[in-house]
Design an enzyme around this catalytic site. Sequence first.
Site, PDB file in Angstrom:
ATOM      1  N   SER A 136       7.190  -5.834  -6.322  1.00 58.53           N
ATOM      2  CA  SER A 136       5.940  -5.623  -7.234  1.00 58.53           C
ATOM      3  C   SER A 136       5.724  -7.043  -8.089  1.00 58.53           C
ATOM      4  O   SER A 136       6.822  -7.920  -8.138  1.00 58.53           O
ATOM      5  CB  SER A 136       6.570  -4.737  -8.367  1.00 58.53           C
ATOM      6  OG  SER A 136       5.445  -4.484  -9.362  1.00 58.53           O
ATOM      7  N   LYS A 148      10.449   2.029  -5.761  1.00 56.37           N
ATOM      8  CA  LYS A 148       8.926   1.316  -5.655  1.00 56.37           C
ATOM      9  C   LYS A 148       7.857   2.584  -5.980  1.00 56.37           C
ATOM     10  O   LYS A 148       6.976   2.217  -6.843  1.00 56.37           O
ATOM     11  CB  LYS A 148       8.788   0.690  -4.566  1.00 56.37           C
ATOM     12  CG  LYS A 148       7.150  -0.154  -4.692  1.00 56.37           C
ATOM     13  CD  LYS A 148       7.099  -1.029  -5.673  1.00 56.37           C
ATOM     14  CE  LYS A 148       5.643  -1.417  -6.099  1.00 56.37           C
ATOM     15  NZ  LYS A 148       4.977  -2.076  -5.005  1.00 56.37           N
ATOM     16  N   HIS A 178       8.113   3.549  -9.542  1.00 58.64           N
ATOM     17  CA  HIS A 178       7.557   2.330 -10.225  1.00 58.64           C
ATOM     18  C   HIS A 178       6.102   2.370 -10.555  1.00 58.64           C
ATOM     19  O   HIS A 178       5.445   2.263 -11.701  1.00 58.64           O
ATOM     20  CB  HIS A 178       8.146   1.005  -9.690  1.00 58.64           C
ATOM     21  CG  HIS A 178       7.471  -0.343 -10.102  1.00 58.64           C
ATOM     22  ND1 HIS A 178       5.839  -0.589  -9.734  1.00 58.64           N
ATOM     23  CD2 HIS A 178       7.598  -1.217 -11.009  1.00 58.64           C
ATOM     24  CE1 HIS A 178       5.450  -1.562 -10.385  1.00 58.64           C
ATOM     25  NE2 HIS A 178       6.543  -2.095 -11.101  1.00 58.64           N
ATOM     26  N   ASN A 179       5.541   2.635  -9.258  1.00 62.80           N
ATOM     27  CA  ASN A 179       3.915   2.768  -9.238  1.00 62.80           C
ATOM     28  C   ASN A 179       3.551   3.888 -10.121  1.00 62.80           C
ATOM     29  O   ASN A 179       2.451   4.006 -10.805  1.00 62.80           O
ATOM     30  CB  ASN A 179       3.427   2.860  -8.043  1.00 62.80           C
ATOM     31  CG  ASN A 179       3.269   1.404  -7.392  1.00 62.80           C
ATOM     32  OD1 ASN A 179       4.320   0.692  -7.620  1.00 62.80           O
ATOM     33  ND2 ASN A 179       2.763   1.188  -6.386  1.00 62.80           N
ATOM     34  N   GLU A 184       3.477   3.248 -13.537  1.00 61.38           N
ATOM     35  CA  GLU A 184       2.506   2.148 -13.713  1.00 61.38           C
ATOM     36  C   GLU A 184       1.122   2.999 -13.904  1.00 61.38           C
ATOM     37  O   GLU A 184       0.412   2.562 -15.075  1.00 61.38           O
ATOM     38  CB  GLU A 184       2.399   1.172 -12.457  1.00 61.38           C
ATOM     39  CG  GLU A 184       1.326   0.245 -12.348  1.00 61.38           C
ATOM     40  CD  GLU A 184       1.394  -0.505 -11.041  1.00 61.38           C
ATOM     41  OE1 GLU A 184       2.372  -0.879 -10.659  1.00 61.38           O
ATOM     42  OE2 GLU A 184       0.166  -0.431 -10.414  1.00 61.38           O
TER      43      GLU A 184
HETATM   44  P1  NDP Z   1      -3.751  -8.099   2.383  1.00 57.86           P
HETATM   45  O1  NDP Z   1      -5.014  -7.006   2.586  1.00 57.86           O
HETATM   46  O2  NDP Z   1      -3.895  -9.235   1.507  1.00 57.86           O
HETATM   47  O3  NDP Z   1      -3.121  -8.383   3.632  1.00 57.86           O
HETATM   48  C1  NDP Z   1      -2.625  -7.507   4.695  1.00 57.86           C
HETATM   49  C2  NDP Z   1      -1.940  -8.338   5.862  1.00 57.86           C
HETATM   50  O4  NDP Z   1      -1.732  -7.325   6.812  1.00 57.86           O
HETATM   51  C3  NDP Z   1      -2.992  -9.022   6.620  1.00 57.86           C
HETATM   52  O5  NDP Z   1      -1.988 -10.529   7.030  1.00 57.86           O
HETATM   53  C4  NDP Z   1      -3.514  -8.533   7.763  1.00 57.86           C
HETATM   54  O6  NDP Z   1      -3.747  -9.217   8.967  1.00 57.86           O
HETATM   55  C5  NDP Z   1      -2.192  -7.732   8.215  1.00 57.86           C
HETATM   56  N1  NDP Z   1      -2.721  -6.569   8.766  1.00 57.86           N
HETATM   57  C6  NDP Z   1      -3.396  -5.304   8.478  1.00 57.86           C
HETATM   58  N2  NDP Z   1      -3.420  -4.509   9.611  1.00 57.86           N
HETATM   59  C7  NDP Z   1      -2.484  -4.985  10.222  1.00 57.86           C
HETATM   60  C8  NDP Z   1      -2.211  -4.623  11.570  1.00 57.86           C
HETATM   61  N3  NDP Z   1      -2.515  -3.220  12.082  1.00 57.86           N
HETATM   62  N4  NDP Z   1      -1.323  -5.160  12.573  1.00 57.86           N
HETATM   63  C9  NDP Z   1      -0.678  -6.397  11.829  1.00 57.86           C
HETATM   64  N5  NDP Z   1      -1.061  -6.935  10.962  1.00 57.86           N
HETATM   65  C10 NDP Z   1      -2.066  -6.205   9.940  1.00 57.86           C
HETATM   66  O7  NDP Z   1      -2.542  -7.037   1.635  1.00 57.86           O
HETATM   67  P2  NDP Z   1      -1.376  -7.427   0.619  1.00 57.86           P
HETATM   68  O8  NDP Z   1      -0.834  -8.774   0.995  1.00 57.86           O
HETATM   69  O9  NDP Z   1      -2.023  -7.349  -0.634  1.00 57.86           O
HETATM   70  O10 NDP Z   1      -0.282  -5.984   1.055  1.00 57.86           O
HETATM   71  C11 NDP Z   1       0.330  -6.307   2.096  1.00 57.86           C
HETATM   72  C12 NDP Z   1       1.529  -5.035   1.558  1.00 57.86           C
HETATM   73  O11 NDP Z   1       2.097  -5.266   0.384  1.00 57.86           O
HETATM   74  C13 NDP Z   1       0.926  -3.665   1.502  1.00 57.86           C
HETATM   75  O12 NDP Z   1       1.690  -2.687   1.994  1.00 57.86           O
HETATM   76  C14 NDP Z   1       0.570  -3.436   0.057  1.00 57.86           C
HETATM   77  O13 NDP Z   1       0.488  -2.108  -0.465  1.00 57.86           O
HETATM   78  C15 NDP Z   1       2.004  -4.089  -0.430  1.00 57.86           C
HETATM   79  N6  NDP Z   1       1.905  -4.924  -1.880  1.00 57.86           N
HETATM   80  C16 NDP Z   1       0.582  -5.335  -2.382  1.00 57.86           C
HETATM   81  C17 NDP Z   1       0.813  -5.806  -3.697  1.00 57.86           C
HETATM   82  C18 NDP Z   1      -0.374  -6.676  -4.136  1.00 57.86           C
HETATM   83  O14 NDP Z   1      -0.444  -6.752  -5.548  1.00 57.86           O
HETATM   84  N7  NDP Z   1      -1.415  -6.969  -3.311  1.00 57.86           N
HETATM   85  C19 NDP Z   1       1.839  -5.649  -4.464  1.00 57.86           C
HETATM   86  C20 NDP Z   1       3.201  -5.030  -3.940  1.00 57.86           C
HETATM   87  C21 NDP Z   1       3.146  -4.412  -2.481  1.00 57.86           C
HETATM   88  P3  NDP Z   1      -5.373  -9.736   9.338  1.00 57.86           P
HETATM   89  O15 NDP Z   1      -5.432 -11.165   8.235  1.00 57.86           O
HETATM   90  O16 NDP Z   1      -5.381  -9.995  10.690  1.00 57.86           O
HETATM   91  O17 NDP Z   1      -6.149  -8.517   8.918  1.00 57.86           O
END
Ligand code: NDP
Length: 474
Positions: free
Chosen positions: A130, A184, A187-188, A191
């Site tokens: 988080s 987590k 936590h959400n 939130e």
């Molecule tokens: P983003 O949308 O910014 O990035 C997603 C990533 O996952 C990209 O690198 C994407 O690759 C990859 N991806 C998506 N689908 C696939 C797939 N089928 N196979 C392989 N790679 C894939 O997401 P976030 O970084 O924000 O979130 C990532 C995780 O972290 C999620 O589970 C989210 O819920 C969690 N999270 C997010 C927070 C936030 O504030 N954003 C906070 C805490 C947790 P590509 O570039 O190729 O599409």
Amino acid sequence: MSEQKCEIGLIGLGTMGHNLVMNMADHGFAVAGYNRDPSRVDALLAAAEGRDIRGAKSFDVFVELLRDPCAIMMLVPAGKPVDGVIEQLLPLLKPGAVLIDGGNSYFQDTERRIKELAEKGIHFIGMGVSGGAEGARYGPSLMPGGPAEAYERVRPVFEAIAAKVHGEPCITYLGSGPAGHYVKMVHNGIEYGLMQLLAESYDLMKRGLGLSNDELHTIYQEWNEGELNAFLVEITADIFTREDELSGGRLVDQILDAARQKGTGKWTSEEALKLGVPTPSIDVAVTGRYLSALKEERVAASQVLPRPAAFDGDRETAVGQLRQATYVAMIVTYAQGLALLREASQTYGYSLDLEGVARIWRGGCIIRAAMLEEFRRAYLARPELPNLLLDPDLAMAMREREGDLRATVQRAAGLAIPAPGFMAALAYLDSYRSERLPANLIQAQRDYFGAHTYERVDREGTFHTEWGAMSAVG
Ligand code: NDP
């Protein structure tokens, strides 16, 4: 640049993955990054600027970059993407490898993955993360659970990158199985509850009391400087100052009032219902978002059901009471979430240490708040505390302010400003401290129409009454 193999690798270089790699590299770890779309790998390498970051555009190359036993963290969307990545990685992993899912995965999926991968000698850790982009980059709160020995392999990296409060890292091993993702999820859920309360306080002050955006900014800023100090209060204060480039007014007034959700709040409520733990403050926050999404219907209803009242009291008193009410209602929201964790820990055998949970939520995460220090103290004093409201100091804080919560709820009702979060908090408080609730009548009704039986306050046993005939049968 070092020729040694990387300490850890990250898959998914989106918002979270990219920032976590940078954070790890800043702490001196050699890190490898892989992404499905290779342009994100290029973007990471471009941002590396001398840090020991390596990029891979295939899984083969990626795994080759890692030291044995390899440690890999996934930051991809929950659900199928996680299973898809695991499937592609598995043929490349040796027994002893540690795979970490840092996404918001559903805890039951994590439980399944832990079992399936353990059969192949792979350790799977579900780690809640988080703090959003900023937290990932400069210090998140981290909630790991799973095989304890595997956590030891990656502990130095994660303790280094976690947020620090008074020198203590906002990470602790939470327990076996999917304990990390469970914490987590809750936590959400909390939130959701806190955001709902702040949204209601805004509505009361803006629509109810007629305060301006500048006044709201000042009020939330003042709140954030006192015992309501919290990340969500801080960003709320900020939001009211942001100008809108398109309209010239404030951006907040141009944002559509229909809230979205990704599901973690709903999962929390569903879990609470499943385990029989009351979490009304979280439940109303989830349904509040559903209600907000009914924009067209609400617009139509506002024509046929006009709002009846206007405020004619003292604004300063109302805002002062609202501040205290927000403090009380926030404590009640945390109390419900932590009570759910306590029950889940007993039901699922996670052995959660709630003092540890309060400790790692003090920094880095979205629900960080000064009051978590109080909760930590309460659990240190009584690790088995069933509910925070039973802590004598917190109970005193509630007693001193409950009149303000009551006045705020009355004011909201009088002004026809929806305040389900404040109302739920008050109803929870009043129910929880009621020595006797009217559930005796419910038991009588159940027995009347369905012969469901009841227990008595004055003797042991199960009783049924032929209500029509007014005769009791033991
Ligand atoms: P983003 O949308 O910014 O990035 C997603 C990533 O996952 C990209 O690198 C994407 O690759 C990859 N991806 C998506 N689908 C696939 C797939 N089928 N196979 C392989 N790679 C894939 O997401 P976030 O970084 O924000 O979130 C990532 C995780 O972290 C999620 O589970 C989210 O819920 C969690 N999270 C997010 C927070 C936030 O504030 N954003 C906070 C805490 C947790 P590509 O570039 O190729 O599409």
